[in-house]
Design a protein around this motif. Structure first.
Motif, PDB file in Angstrom:
ATOM      1  N   GLN A 128      18.296   7.023  62.525  1.00 37.81           N
ATOM      2  CA  GLN A 128      17.534   8.266  62.513  1.00 37.81           C
ATOM      3  C   GLN A 128      16.155   8.016  61.920  1.00 37.81           C
ATOM      4  OE1 GLN A 128      18.688  11.202  63.786  1.00 37.81           O
ATOM      5  NE2 GLN A 128      20.689  10.290  64.268  1.00 37.81           N
ATOM      6  N   ILE A 164      15.528  11.235  66.785  1.00 38.09           N
ATOM      7  CA  ILE A 164      14.917  12.336  66.047  1.00 38.09           C
ATOM      8  C   ILE A 164      15.125  13.575  66.913  1.00 38.09           C
ATOM      9  CG2 ILE A 164      12.628  11.617  66.912  1.00 38.09           C
ATOM     10  CD1 ILE A 164      11.454  13.094  64.428  1.00 38.09           C
ATOM     11  N   LYS A 193      24.344   2.229  60.366  1.00 31.94           N
ATOM     12  CA  LYS A 193      23.256   3.135  60.736  1.00 31.94           C
ATOM     13  C   LYS A 193      21.924   2.641  60.173  1.00 31.94           C
ATOM     14  CE  LYS A 193      25.428   6.609  62.881  1.00 31.94           C
ATOM     15  NZ  LYS A 193      25.070   7.147  64.200  1.00 31.94           N
ATOM     16  N   ASN A 203      23.796  12.709  66.473  1.00 35.10           N
ATOM     17  CA  ASN A 203      24.269  11.686  65.541  1.00 35.10           C
ATOM     18  C   ASN A 203      24.874  10.467  66.238  1.00 35.10           C
ATOM     19  OD1 ASN A 203      24.537  10.797  62.894  1.00 35.10           O
ATOM     20  ND2 ASN A 203      26.601  11.624  62.663  1.00 35.10           N
TER      21      ASN A 203
END
Length: 272
Positions: free
Chosen positions: A220, A211, A25, A215
Motif C-alpha cells: 500500500q 492506493i 506486505k 487489500n
C-alpha cells in the motif's frame, strides 16, 4: 525469506520482488523533504515515493502536471540524503517521457544520476512499454502506474474510480502484463476495484502497490500529509488518518504564540 522488514539491509527494487514472493506486505509512503523523509525512514517504512504529488502538497498546484524534472530532482535529492534503509522511488513528471523514448531514457538517467534514487515511476501501459524497456536496459529499475493516472487527469476528466467497466478493466490487465513482461519491479494500482487489483496481483511477477485498490495488492502507498492528518477537507473512501498532525502542529504554534505574548518564552534558563 528475502529482505523482510526486520532486516537492516538496504531495500532495493529487487527486495520488492522478494517480499512479494515471501508474502510480506510492502509499505510505501510519500515524502518530499529531508526532515520528513528521515522520520519516515527511521520509522521502518520499506519505500518512500517522491511523488509528483509534490506539485499539490508542496507547491499548492491543483494537479500534478506543472511540476518539472528539475523540481523532482530537488525533492528526490533531499529525500535520498535522509534515507538509510528504505527504497526511494522518484516519479518521472508529466512531459519527461511522453514525447519520445530517447527523452524518457535521458530524463530517467538524469534523475538517477542527480538524486541517487533507487527507481523511477512512470504512468501508463502499452503506450510507454518501449520507453520502459529502454530505461531498464540502461540499468534503472522502473515502477509502473495504472488505473487512475493523475498526469492524465485532463483526459480522464476527474479523479473517479477507474476500470469499473469491462473494456477498461481488460485494458488495465493487458497493460499490467505488458509492463510485467518489460521487466518492471512494481506496479502502482490507483483507485481501481479491489477484485481487479487482486486479480492483477496474481497475474504479474512484479509487486503491486495499491492506493484505493483494496487489500489484495502486495503493498500500500499513501501521501504522508493525508495519512498523518495534515491536510484538511480531503477524505476519500480509501484514506485512513493514522495521526492528527494538523491538530498537533496547531496546538504547538498556539502554545508558542501564547508564551511569547505572555513573555514566558524565553525563560532565564533559555537565555544566554
Amino acid at each position: 525469506m528475502g529482505y523482510l522488514t526486520t532486516d537492516k539491509k538496504k531495500v532495493t527494487a529487487r527486495t520488492l520482488l522478494e517480499m512479494k514472493a515471501a508474502g510480506e506486505k510492502i509499505t510505501q509512503m510519500t515524502a518530499y523533504d529531508y526532515t520528513t523523509a528521515g522520520i519516515i525512514d527511521a520509522a521502518g517504512i520499506d519505500s518512500i515515493l517522491v511523488g509528483d504529488s509534490a506539485s499539490n502538497v508542496m507547491a499548492g498546484n491543483q494537479d500534478t502536471t506543472p511540476i518539472t524534472v528539475d523540481e523532482m530532482i530537488y525533492h528526490a535529492r533531499a529525500v535520498v540524503r535522509a534515507c538509510r534503509r528504505c527504497l526511494v522511488v522518484c516519479d518521472m513528471p508529466f512531459g519527461s517521457y511522453q514525447v519520445s523514448r530517447e527523452d524518457g531514457i535521458r530524463n530517467a538517467i538524469r534523475i538517477i544520476k542527480e538524486t541517487g534514487a533507487g527507481a523511477v515511476k512512470m504512468e501508463g501501459g502499452t503506450e510507454i512499454v518501449d520507453t520502459v524497456r529502454g530505461i531498464i536496459a540502461a540499468g534503472i529499475p522502473v515502477v509502473g502506474h495504472l488505473g487512475l493516472t493523475p498526469q492524465s487527469i485532463h483526459r480522464l476528466g476527474g479523479y473517479g474510480l477507474r476500470a469499473k467497466e469491462e473494456a477498461e478493466a481488460q485494458k488495465l490487465m493487458d497493460d499490467a502484463l505488458a509492463l510485467d513482461a518489460a521487466g518492471v519491479s512494481a506496479i502502482t494500482l490507483e483507485k481501481v476495484p479491489a477484485a481487479l487489483a487482486a486479480k492483477v496481483t496474481t497475474l504479474v511477477k512484479a509487486a503491486t502497490i495499491g492506493i484505493g485498490a483494496g487489500n489484495g495488492t502486495d503493498g500500500q502507498v499513501l501521501v504522508y500529509a493525508d495519512a498523518l492528518g495534515m491536510t484538511q477537507g480531503f477524505k476519500p473512501k480509501f484514506l485512513r488518518h493514522f495521526a492528527n498532525v494538523h491538530q498537533c502542529m496547531t496546538d504547538g504554534v498556539q502554545a508558542y504564540i501564547r508564551c511569547v505574548k505572555e513573555s514566558t518564552f524565553p525563560s532565564d534558563a533559555e537565555s544566554y
